[in-house]
Design a protein around this motif. Structure first.
Motif: not given
Length: 464
Positions: A190-205, A235-238
């Motif tokens: 829903q944001s203005d960044r919707s066409d940019k990367p969404f990077v998931v980082i599982n901190c416990g994994g 950087v990937v999520a920039d």
């Protein structure tokens, strides 16, 4: 022209149940006829037309399944709903295969039964019900991925819309399996960044020794095995969104390094002295109470306040039970389609079981349960036996009309003396009823001496 009243045939060998249902449905505007046994019901079905048959499985002569088959033979369009306090997987499967519309447990919730009857008369067929359920599902599908219209979820949706267009850091809290990542994705989309990367980082994994490199990248030769430069996930999520899942699992040393990246959007790759600047929106999630972790010195207070600018608390499934039926239907359709099966609905008996379970694993547990259930189901309606409820087995004691003793209530505090007295009274009265008032016979049915029976009757004030 006056609309014809739907005609319901109620079949039950207990007079009190017949009277209750006759009065209840009469008040709803239905024409109601009653039969005290299966043979009488079949005779009435031969002589008159009925829109709906509500029949107990256990009757005094033949079974409710026999009545079901006779009703369908005479009129394939009649809607048949079976009720029973003694359901087995075999009878449920047989009933559905013979054309039953639904299978309702005793004791039943009066309002739920009224709704089931109204729906059945309106829909007539399972196919029609599935069509309407699909329409209802579409209305409860939010942001293309989240199911639910409960007040708790409607508040979440409003917050998603409000925060999506901002750059503010968001902390999503809630138990495991509540759908925190779905909400994070909805905010991103829903944001203005919707066409940019969404990077998931599982901190416990990610192992702690690799986490800094995964987040910030590294230079060739920075450590053993670093044979080339590697971009970090920040950087990937920039220009996009970073989702830090299970943020509460981070060690203190990593928290120190993350603080600067969160605060200034600047960091150094492992083995480099150069600052790297990125434009990212940070959304974090945790199933821990970070305030308690801060007090216990397991989480840095300054990082907590940087991440927790706006907090979204996702409710557990047990606090949004009004969404359960449609969530279950959503997963049913998803896995039925994937497995090439035509399972169109979940029986009332199965829904009753699901509603009585707290789902400590929340929506994820419900999804896993439905996937497993669809896999082993052999009917076009999901029955309780297909739910494969191992840890989900019934926690309540049944058998008394309009009363259910839920073992889950013990956690809230109960009066065990009052419960046991109520159960004892019910057994004594039932035994006397079956024995026609003969105390000797009643004592034999209960496996007690006549003297013990008399004492119990006197103690509870039961006069016969």
């Amino acid at each position: 022209m006056t609309k014809k009243k739907p005609h319901i045939l109620v079949v039950d060998d207990e007079l009190s149940m017949r009277e209750l249902l006759e009065i209840m449905f009469g008040r709803e505007g239905y024409k109601v006829s009653c039969a005290e046994n299966g043979c009488m019901a079949i005779s009435m079905l031969d002589k008159s037309d009925f829109d709906l048959l509500l029949c107990d499985i256990r009757l005094g002569d033949i079974s409710g399944l026999d009545v079901l088959r006779a009703a369908k033979k005479k009129d394939p369009n009649i809607v048949v709903i079976l009720i029973s306090a003694y359901a087995t997987a075999e009878t449920a499967v047989e009933a559905m295969n013979a054309g039953a519309y639904d299978y309702v447990p005793k004791p039943f919730d009066k309002e739920e039964l009224k709704q089931t009857i109204a729906n059945a008369l309106d829909l007539k067929t399972i196919a029609r019900e599935k069509e309407l359920l699909d329409k209802e599902l579409k209305k409860t599908f939010h942001f293309g991925r989240i199911v639910g219209n409960s007040p708790e979820m409607m508040y979440i949706y409003d917050m998603i819309r409000q925060v999506a267009k901002t750059k503010t850091n968001i902390l999503i809290t809630g138990e495991s399996g509540t759908g925190k990542e779905l909400i994070a994705r909805a905010i991103h989309e829903q944001s203005d960044r919707s066409d940019k990367p969404f990077v998931v980082i599982n901190c416990g994994g990610i192992p702690e020794t690799l986490l800094e490199s995964e987040l910030f990248g590294h230079k060739k030769g920075a450590f053993t095995g670093a044979t080339q430069d590697k971009k970090g996930l920040f950087v990937v999520a920039d220009k996009g969104t970073v989702f830090l899942d299970e943020i509460g699992d981070l060690s203190i040393p990593i928290q120190v390094k993350l603080l600067r990246a969160v605060q200034e959007k600047v960091f150094k790759a492992v083995g480099s002295n150069e600052d790297v600047s990125v434009d990212i929106r940070i959304i974090s999630a945790t199933n821990k109470k970070l305030e308690d972790e801060v007090i216990a010195n397991n989480f840095r207070e300054d990082l907590f306040y940087r991440l927790n600018v706006i907090e979204l608390k996702v409710p557990p499934l047990r606090e949004r039970k009004s969404d359960l039926r449609l969530l279950a239907q959503h997963f049913l359709e998803k896995y039925s389609s994937e497995m090439g099966k035509e399972i169109s609905k979940i029986s009332s008996y199965a829904i009753d079981l699901l509603n009585k379970y707290d789902f400590p694993g929340n929506v994820r547990e419900l999804e896993n349960l439905l996937e497993r259930s669809v896999t082993i189901s052999t009917t076009n309606i999901l029955l309780p036996d297909s739910l494969a409820l191992s840890v989900h087995k019934r926690r309540w004691i049944e058998g008394m009309q309009d009363r259910r003793f839920d073992l889950g209530e013990v956690a809230k505090g109960v009066s065990v003396d009052a419960i046991l007295e109520e159960i004892e009274r019910a057994y004594l009265e039932k035994a006397l009823e079956l024995a026609g008032g003969k105390k000797e016979t009643a004592a034999d049915l209960l496996g007690v001496r006549l003297r013990s029976l008399r004492y119990r009757l006197q103690k509870l004030g039961i006069k016969m």
